[in-house]
Design an enzyme around this catalytic site. Sequence first.
Site, PDB file in Angstrom:
ATOM      1  N   ASP A  91       0.116  -2.287  -4.205  1.00  0.00           N
ATOM      2  CA  ASP A  91      -0.767  -3.425  -3.946  1.00  0.00           C
ATOM      3  C   ASP A  91      -1.005  -4.196  -5.244  1.00  0.00           C
ATOM      4  O   ASP A  91      -0.846  -3.660  -6.341  1.00  0.00           O
ATOM      5  CB  ASP A  91      -2.122  -2.941  -3.415  1.00  0.00           C
ATOM      6  CG  ASP A  91      -1.974  -2.215  -2.093  1.00  0.00           C
ATOM      7  OD1 ASP A  91      -0.993  -2.476  -1.381  1.00  0.00           O
ATOM      8  OD2 ASP A  91      -2.860  -1.392  -1.791  1.00  0.00           O
TER       9      ASP A  91
HETATM   10  N1  URA Z   1      -1.424   3.145  -1.150  1.00  0.00           N
HETATM   11  C1  URA Z   1      -2.226   2.063  -1.242  1.00  0.00           C
HETATM   12  O1  URA Z   1      -3.219   1.953  -0.553  1.00  0.00           O
HETATM   13  N2  URA Z   1      -1.899   1.111  -2.128  1.00  0.00           N
HETATM   14  C2  URA Z   1      -0.830   1.207  -2.949  1.00  0.00           C
HETATM   15  O2  URA Z   1      -0.609   0.303  -3.750  1.00  0.00           O
HETATM   16  C3  URA Z   1      -0.010   2.333  -2.841  1.00  0.00           C
HETATM   17  C4  URA Z   1      -0.327   3.289  -1.928  1.00  0.00           C
END
Ligand code: URA
Length: 239
Positions: free
Chosen positions: A103
Site C-alpha cells: 500500500d
Molecule cells: N497488507 C496490507 O494491508 N498492506 C500491505 O501493503 C501489504 C499487506
Amino acid sequence: MERLDKALVSTGRWSRKEARELVKAGRVTVEGKVARKADEKIEKTALVAVDGESLTHSQPTYLMLHKPAGLLSATEDARQKTVLDLLPPHLKKLGLFPVGRLDKDTEGLLLLTDDGVLAHELLSPRKHVDKVYFVRVEGVLDASDVRAFADGLILEDGTACMPAGLEPLETPGEGLVTLREGKFHQVKRMLAQRGKPVTYLKRLSMGPLELDNTLEKGAWRPLTVEEITMLWSNSTKKS
Ligand code: URA
C-alpha cells in the site's frame, strides 16, 4: 545485432557511462575476446563477460527496494509518484514491475523485476512463499488474535484467509505477521477484523529474501547472485 554498451546497460547493473568505462578499461569480453569499442555491434546471442563473469544480456533484472511510505507500488500513474520514480532513467526503461503490491503507506521490502515467471512463483499461494510483515496496531495483540490468525480469519466481506502467523512482540501492539497469500490490504483487513487497526506496516521478507537493513528508505540495490539463486530454488522446491 545490438550495441555492446546497450547490452551492458540493459542488465540494469551499469549506466551507459559506466558501461563505456568498463569497455575502455578492457574489462569486457565478447566471445572471449577483449572488446575495444563500446559501440561495437554484437549478436544478441553473443557471450559477453565482465571481469570474466559471463552475462547474458537478455538476463532478467532483479532489484531490492526499501519502499518508503508515500509512493504507489505501480509502474505508472497519471497523478502520483510510483516506486519506479526512485530509479535512474536507464533502469526505468527496463520494464520493471513490483512483485506484489505494498500500500501507499506501507514500507519495506519490494522486489522489482522484469521476470514474470519468478514473480508468479513468488506470489502464488500454492508455492508457499511466506511474506513477513512488522506491524503496529492500536491496542494490544494477544493470544486470541494469534489463534484467530492460525485458524484462518474470515474478513468482514466474507473473504476467507488462509491460516496465517501472528507473533506478538515485547512492545504491546507490535507483532510479526506471516502470510502466504496477498489479498488486497490483507494485513490491515485482518487486524481490523480483530478490532485492532494498523497504524504502521513494513514488509521484512519474502521467502528467503530479507530486506537489507543497510538500505535506507528509498534506496535500492541489485539482488546478489546468491539471493537470486535462493529465490529460484525456494520457488521450484515447493510446487
Ligand atoms: N497488507 C496490507 O494491508 N498492506 C500491505 O501493503 C501489504 C499487506
